[in-house]
Design an enzyme around this catalytic site. Structure first.
Site, PDB file in Angstrom:
ATOM      1  CG  ASP A  32      -2.096   0.918   1.087  1.00 28.89           C
ATOM      2  OD1 ASP A  32      -2.334   1.415  -0.034  1.00 28.89           O
ATOM      3  OD2 ASP A  32      -2.785   1.160   2.094  1.00 28.89           O
ATOM      4  CG  HIS A  49      -0.410   2.409  -9.367  1.00 31.59           C
ATOM      5  ND1 HIS A  49      -0.601   1.983  -8.071  1.00 31.59           N
ATOM      6  CD2 HIS A  49      -1.504   3.154  -9.677  1.00 31.59           C
ATOM      7  CE1 HIS A  49      -1.762   2.449  -7.626  1.00 31.59           C
ATOM      8  NE2 HIS A  49      -2.322   3.162  -8.572  1.00 31.59           N
ATOM      9  CG  LEU A 143       9.798 -17.098  -4.208  1.00 34.13           C
ATOM     10  CD1 LEU A 143       9.562 -17.201  -2.696  1.00 34.13           C
ATOM     11  CD2 LEU A 143      10.516 -15.771  -4.512  1.00 34.13           C
TER      12      LEU A 143
HETATM   13  C1  IPE Z   1      -5.347  -2.767  -0.174  1.00 33.66           C
HETATM   14  O1  IPE Z   1      -5.030  -1.432  -0.363  1.00 33.66           O
HETATM   15  C2  IPE Z   1      -5.426  -3.443  -1.497  1.00 33.66           C
HETATM   16  C3  IPE Z   1      -4.162  -3.609  -2.194  1.00 33.66           C
HETATM   17  C4  IPE Z   1      -2.974  -3.312  -1.724  1.00 33.66           C
HETATM   18  C5  IPE Z   1      -4.265  -4.190  -3.500  1.00 33.66           C
HETATM   19  P1  IPE Z   1      -6.162  -0.312  -0.472  1.00 33.66           P
HETATM   20  O2  IPE Z   1      -5.440   0.982  -0.615  1.00 33.66           O
HETATM   21  O3  IPE Z   1      -7.123  -0.665  -1.530  1.00 33.66           O
HETATM   22  O4  IPE Z   1      -6.884  -0.433   0.938  1.00 33.66           O
HETATM   23  P2  IPE Z   1      -7.707   0.609   1.792  1.00 33.66           P
HETATM   24  O5  IPE Z   1      -8.788   1.138   0.906  1.00 33.66           O
HETATM   25  O6  IPE Z   1      -6.751   1.691   2.208  1.00 33.66           O
HETATM   26  O7  IPE Z   1      -8.208  -0.155   2.971  1.00 33.66           O
HETATM   27  C1  IPE Z   2      -1.495   0.292  -3.397  1.00 32.20           C
HETATM   28  O1  IPE Z   2      -1.323   1.653  -3.468  1.00 32.20           O
HETATM   29  C2  IPE Z   2      -1.712  -0.331  -4.746  1.00 32.20           C
HETATM   30  C3  IPE Z   2      -3.099  -0.747  -5.018  1.00 32.20           C
HETATM   31  C4  IPE Z   2      -4.093  -0.742  -4.186  1.00 32.20           C
HETATM   32  C5  IPE Z   2      -3.355  -1.217  -6.354  1.00 32.20           C
HETATM   33  P1  IPE Z   2      -2.536   2.660  -3.429  1.00 32.20           P
HETATM   34  O2  IPE Z   2      -2.929   2.967  -4.838  1.00 32.20           O
HETATM   35  O3  IPE Z   2      -3.625   2.160  -2.566  1.00 32.20           O
HETATM   36  O4  IPE Z   2      -1.844   3.935  -2.785  1.00 32.20           O
HETATM   37  P2  IPE Z   2      -2.460   4.954  -1.733  1.00 32.20           P
HETATM   38  O5  IPE Z   2      -3.024   4.139  -0.601  1.00 32.20           O
HETATM   39  O6  IPE Z   2      -3.508   5.726  -2.442  1.00 32.20           O
HETATM   40  O7  IPE Z   2      -1.307   5.790  -1.302  1.00 32.20           O
HETATM   41 MG    MG Z   3      -4.082   2.371  -0.613  1.00 35.86          MG
END
Ligand code: IPE
Ligand code: IPE
Ligand code: MG
Length: 251
Positions: A32, A49, A143
């Site tokens: 995240d 990303h 792995l």
């Molecule tokens: C969790 O992250 C999902 C992934 C890392 C794919 P999110 O950014 O979607 O989660 P929330 O919304 O902060 O809980």
């Molecule tokens: C995690 O990063 C990747 C996915 C959920 C695909 P985020 O896109 O949730 O990044 P933040 O949480 O907005 O910083």
């Molecule tokens: Mg996120």
């Protein structure tokens, strides 16, 4: 544990702290913070990303050197479809490119791809590439690189219940062991360590059944900044934990 040749001074010190007899077999990661990483730099979320994809490669290398057997990464949740259409489509394209680019490396490094989640809603071009890499890497052994895609823990449990009903199992046939065999993770051990980056202290519908006894590790580091040093810190913290599984821990 012996550091890899490429390790810098700081990294070497951490490698030496690692007890090679207490490596988690399965590490699961909620990757995240890509969006916030980009925002901090005045970049688009998309750039975040892209940087996040690079961090995955790094995590695979450290997992390999550590001797971790399975690494599961949460790449797209069942809830992530609510994001703007453009972001969703870029995520799918990045995933496609990632698999295409990594294929040779996965083969060279003896890494086997695995996918959990509902693949039926993924775009065809992504599914084709997944099938291709699954096939090419199926005999690899060092792995397992398990990607959670259109994955939700609740959806997975519902899917298992449906599978059980479809098979006509009876009440007395059901046990935790049998139930586990209907989950997407049927062939994988439960995670020993769950890492979440970016400072959020929640599990966001990830591996709800499987993390029953996982050690949880939360860090403020944003996913694109999660490098080998951060992985080693997580493992060292894991090695300090006393896993009791409901027992007394000998006290
Ligand atoms: C969790 O992250 C999902 C992934 C890392 C794919 P999110 O950014 O979607 O989660 P929330 O919304 O902060 O809980
Ligand atoms: C995690 O990063 C990747 C996915 C959920 C695909 P985020 O896109 O949730 O990044 P933040 O949480 O907005 O910083
Ligand atoms: Mg996120």
């Amino acid at each position: 544990m012996k550091p890899p040749k490429s390790a810098g001074e700081r990294e070497r010190k951490l490698w030496l702290e690692i007890d090679e007899n207490n490596i988690p077999s399965h590490v699961a990661i909620i990757m995240d913070g890509n969006g916030r990483w980009a925002k901090k730099r005045g970049l688009s979320r998309i750039k975040g990303h892209k940087a996040g994809a690079k961090a995955i490669e790094n995590a695979l290398d450290s997992a390999l050197h550590l001797g971790v057997k399975v690494i599961t990464v949460y790449a797209f949740s069942t809830e992530n479809w609510v994001r703007p259409e453009y972001e969703v489509s870029v995520l799918m394209t990045l995933l496609f490119q990632f698999l295409k680019l990594q294929k040779k490396k996965l083969l060279d490094k003896d890494i086997k791809l695995s996918i959990i989640g509902d693949r039926s809603k993924l775009p065809l071009f992504v599914n084709r590439e997944i099938d291709n890499v699954l096939e090419e890497t199926k005999n690899n052994n060092s792995l397992i690189f398990n990607i959670a895609l259109n994955y939700g823990g609740r959806a997975e449990i519902i899917n298992a219940v449906k599978g059980i009903i479809e098979k006509g199992l009876k009440k007395e046939d059901i046990s935790e062991e049998v139930f586990s065999k209907f989950l997407y993770t049927k062939d994988l051990p439960d995670p020993d360590l769950l890492i979440r980056t970016s400072g959020e202290i929640r599990v966001s519908n990830f591996l709800l059944w499987q993390i029953a006894y996982a050690e949880l590790y939360f860090t403020d580091v944003l996913w694109p900044d999660f490098d080998t040093i951060e992985m080693l810190k997580a493992i060292i913290e894991y090695q300090k934990r006393e896993r009791r599984f409901g027992g007394t821990g000998g006290i």
